[in-house]
Design a protein around this motif. Sequence first.
Motif, short mmCIF file in Angstrom:
data_model
loop_
_atom_site.label_atom_id
_atom_site.label_comp_id
_atom_site.label_asym_id
_atom_site.label_seq_id
_atom_site.Cartn_x
_atom_site.Cartn_y
_atom_site.Cartn_z
N ASN A 33 0.68 -1.01 -0.33
CA ASN A 33 -0.05 0.00 -0.01
C ASN A 33 0.88 1.00 0.05
OD1 ASN A 33 -2.20 1.60 0.19
ND2 ASN A 33 -3.24 0.49 1.67
N ASN A 34 2.08 1.02 -0.43
CA ASN A 34 3.08 1.97 -0.46
C ASN A 34 4.06 2.06 -1.62
OD1 ASN A 34 5.34 3.52 0.33
ND2 ASN A 34 5.07 3.34 2.50
N ASP A 81 1.05 9.68 5.34
CA ASP A 81 0.17 10.09 4.28
C ASP A 81 0.31 11.57 3.78
OD1 ASP A 81 -2.91 9.13 3.40
OD2 ASP A 81 -2.65 11.25 3.77
N ASN A 83 -1.78 13.55 2.17
CA ASN A 83 -3.06 14.50 2.48
C ASN A 83 -2.83 14.64 4.05
OD1 ASN A 83 -5.19 15.86 1.82
ND2 ASN A 83 -6.72 14.16 2.87
N LYS A 84 -2.76 13.91 4.98
CA LYS A 84 -2.83 14.29 6.33
C LYS A 84 -1.84 15.11 6.73
CE LYS A 84 -5.16 10.40 8.28
NZ LYS A 84 -4.92 8.76 8.21
N MET A 119 -0.46 17.36 4.72
CA MET A 119 -0.93 18.71 4.26
C MET A 119 -1.93 19.39 5.23
SD MET A 119 -2.73 19.60 0.81
CE MET A 119 -2.82 21.33 0.08
N GLU A 120 -2.86 18.47 5.85
CA GLU A 120 -3.74 19.08 6.86
C GLU A 120 -2.97 19.71 8.37
OE1 GLU A 120 -7.09 16.28 7.20
OE2 GLU A 120 -7.76 16.86 4.90
N GLU A 172 -0.97 22.66 7.64
CA GLU A 172 -2.03 23.85 7.70
C GLU A 172 -2.07 24.29 8.97
OE1 GLU A 172 -4.22 23.24 3.53
OE2 GLU A 172 -5.41 22.18 5.08
N GLN A 180 3.17 21.56 0.13
CA GLN A 180 1.88 21.81 -0.37
C GLN A 180 1.13 22.87 0.58
OE1 GLN A 180 0.58 18.25 -1.97
NE2 GLN A 180 0.26 19.09 -3.92
N ARG A 207 -11.83 23.76 4.71
CA ARG A 207 -11.54 23.18 3.53
C ARG A 207 -11.25 21.63 3.58
NH1 ARG A 207 -7.21 26.92 1.58
NH2 ARG A 207 -6.19 25.84 3.19
N GLN A 208 -10.55 21.51 4.90
CA GLN A 208 -10.23 20.32 5.22
C GLN A 208 -11.18 19.21 5.38
OE1 GLN A 208 -7.59 20.54 8.62
NE2 GLN A 208 -6.11 21.63 7.56
N ARG A 248 -9.82 -1.15 -3.77
CA ARG A 248 -8.54 -0.68 -3.28
C ARG A 248 -7.75 -1.82 -4.37
NH1 ARG A 248 -6.74 3.35 -1.19
NH2 ARG A 248 -8.25 3.13 0.38
N VAL A 283 -9.71 15.28 -3.29
CA VAL A 283 -8.41 14.95 -2.61
C VAL A 283 -7.21 15.02 -3.60
CG1 VAL A 283 -7.09 13.00 -1.43
CG2 VAL A 283 -9.47 13.58 -0.60
N ARG A 285 -6.55 18.56 -4.56
CA ARG A 285 -5.80 19.20 -3.27
C ARG A 285 -4.14 18.96 -3.41
NH1 ARG A 285 -6.23 21.73 1.21
NH2 ARG A 285 -6.14 20.42 3.05
N GLN A 306 -2.89 9.51 -4.90
CA GLN A 306 -2.06 8.50 -4.11
C GLN A 306 -3.09 7.18 -3.99
OE1 GLN A 306 0.88 9.36 -1.84
NE2 GLN A 306 0.84 11.16 -3.45
N PRO A 307 -2.34 6.16 -4.25
CA PRO A 307 -2.91 4.75 -4.29
C PRO A 307 -3.55 4.46 -2.62
CG PRO A 307 -0.46 4.60 -4.69
CD PRO A 307 -1.01 5.77 -4.75
N ASN A 308 -2.71 4.97 -1.72
CA ASN A 308 -3.35 4.65 -0.50
C ASN A 308 -4.41 5.59 0.07
OD1 ASN A 308 -1.41 6.19 -0.14
ND2 ASN A 308 -0.57 5.11 1.79
N THR A 350 -7.70 5.72 2.84
CA THR A 350 -7.68 4.63 3.97
C THR A 350 -8.35 5.08 5.29
OG1 THR A 350 -5.56 3.96 2.78
CG2 THR A 350 -6.42 2.74 4.84
N TYR A 362 -11.17 6.46 5.72
CA TYR A 362 -12.35 7.72 5.77
C TYR A 362 -13.40 7.22 5.95
CZ TYR A 362 -8.96 10.79 3.53
OH TYR A 362 -7.83 11.73 3.19
N GLN A 404 -5.74 10.36 19.42
CA GLN A 404 -6.60 9.34 19.01
C GLN A 404 -7.56 8.81 20.26
OE1 GLN A 404 -4.33 5.76 17.63
NE2 GLN A 404 -2.98 7.22 16.33
#
Lengths: 309, 324
Positions: free
Chosen positions: A35-36, A190, A192-193, A195-196, A199, A224, B44-45, B142, B238, B241, B246-248, B251, B253, B303
């Motif tokens: 997955n990477n 990740d 996207n994470k 980036m968030e 931010e 980014q 936005r997020q 996936r 996504v 942005r 990204q292939p992963n 995950t 979500y 978490q």
Amino acid sequence: MKKYLFLFLWALLGCQQQQASQGTKKMAIIVSTLNNPWFVFLAEKAAAKAQSLGYETKIFDSQNNTALETDHFENAIVSGYQAILFNPTDSDGSVSNVLKAKDAGIPVFCMDREVNNPAAATAQILSDSFSGSVAIASYFVKQLHKKGKYVEILGLVGDNNTWARSKGFHSVVDNYPQLEMVAQQSADFDRNKAMEVMESILQAHPNIDAVFCGNDAMAMGAYQALAGVGKAKQVKVFGFDGADDVVTAIKDGKITATGMQFPQTMAEMAAVFADQYLKGKRDFAQKIPVAVELVNAATIEDYTAFGKK
Amino acid sequence: MTISLTKEKLYKLQSLIALLVLCTAISLLSDKFLTLANGWNVLRQISVNICISVGMTLIVLTAGIDLSVGSVLALAGAVAAGLLKNGIALEGLNLFVGFTLLGALLAGLLVGGLLGWLNGWVVTQCKVPPFVATLAMLTMARGFTMLWTKGFPISNLGANFDYLGTGWLLGVPVPVWISAWVVGIAWLLTSKTPLGRYIYAIGGNESAARLSGINIHRAKRIVYTIGGVLAALGGLMVTARLDSAQPNAGTGYELDAIAAVVIGGTSLSGGRGSIWGTVLGAIIIGVLNNGLVLLNVSPFWQQVVKGLVILLAVMIDRMNAKND
């Protein structure tokens, strides 16, 4: 017509059976995750090298799950693979799997990550994450002239690579009291994470000088976020891995440096070792560290994604 | 009469009150929280999660669930990015098809709709429980993403594509516009259309809905298809942005989406809940994520805190349901 087809298939099956009875040479490649991209590359290079040495190969994906990895080992042992090229999910958790293969007389060669038992694997070819991040950290200190505010973005907090890189980095940077870490957050490797998270961090700390990220996907995400608020020029971003996007980004001056790992070298070495073992060689060094090299704008021309040109 | 009315009002406002408490608490601890720039950041997020959660709300209202959204998101993003960047070669026909931006985006949405429709088809025609059907789709989508991308990200998609995720329109980020439209349309759908009434009826009592002449299979297929399209829309956002598929991506979500739905007061057994509740739920999760980072809380504790908030929300919801 049907009869001929049947005969043809029969002949084909017969051939295959004969081949199997002659004993095809097979290597299993068990990797922690597909997955990477980095691990996909590692697995594919190992398979390619083994095939060029005359072996059939199969890639097993453990999906970062040590229990699934156990199943893969059991299946590989039962289906008669002669060697296992292995990228463990967990340095402690994977030990019993390797020992199981050893008991069955199947040599295991670890790639990139180690298992914490010197008697288990035949040889371990390891990416030296710790000293790689030490090299990055030294360059980091130099680039910041020993003072400034920085942010660290960690990978998955349950992953030993995350901490090997973080500890290597801090073993150098923490010696400079004027380098202040204003935030340390995880972004799970990740993009996207990262980036968030970046931010949000920029809201709390708008004036930082650098970001150290536990892998290149997160470095791209952090970049980014910085570019989004027009701060990409003032803040230096450091990554780890040597992925495609970051190699390009270093050329473009967007990212300052990364730690280049050599998955192809490790994968091919493991396949060659396994071949040598099956041809009778027994004396292998237990641990073979493969250096992680610092790559920056000055040296980038010598490198390509995941390796040297 | 007055008492039950206030109680009902309070019940409707519980998510809003929770959000206000949370915002007050964080703004007391950090002066960076209540700023316009941070507000846009949070909105936005969460816009991707809002798209997915709105679809999830419709599905949950019918007493279903969709676990495949994260994988569908990744596949749709990857398909759009791959088609835009490389086109597709049909080797058998010796034909190469290039894609315009609009074509690639539509193809991504189409993939999402198709997978969503498949989910609905399996649930209604094969009588497979939604949990299992969409779990299977989670894995398959996936896998398709990995096959399509060969495990590597597809990057550098161009400024026009990226506008969808990073652009601004009339002083508001484009993803926020998109999610606002999604919310508006979904609200109209649930409150003003026959399909909306069917969705609530099916979740409330499926047999009664069927006996009253509602084509429940058709309604469910539509709802799962909408869920797929919205997940795909999230995938496009996504991808835009990050300027990279990204292939992963995506995950986990599905868990964020389900959390938003549940925190927003929608009952997992169907028939009760609202789009607005889900929007508030998504904002609460977004504010929490943002606030915990602003306060530099340790990733381990984050978490735990997020889990506790979800638990608390559901417990309050349960208590209210008992009192009704």
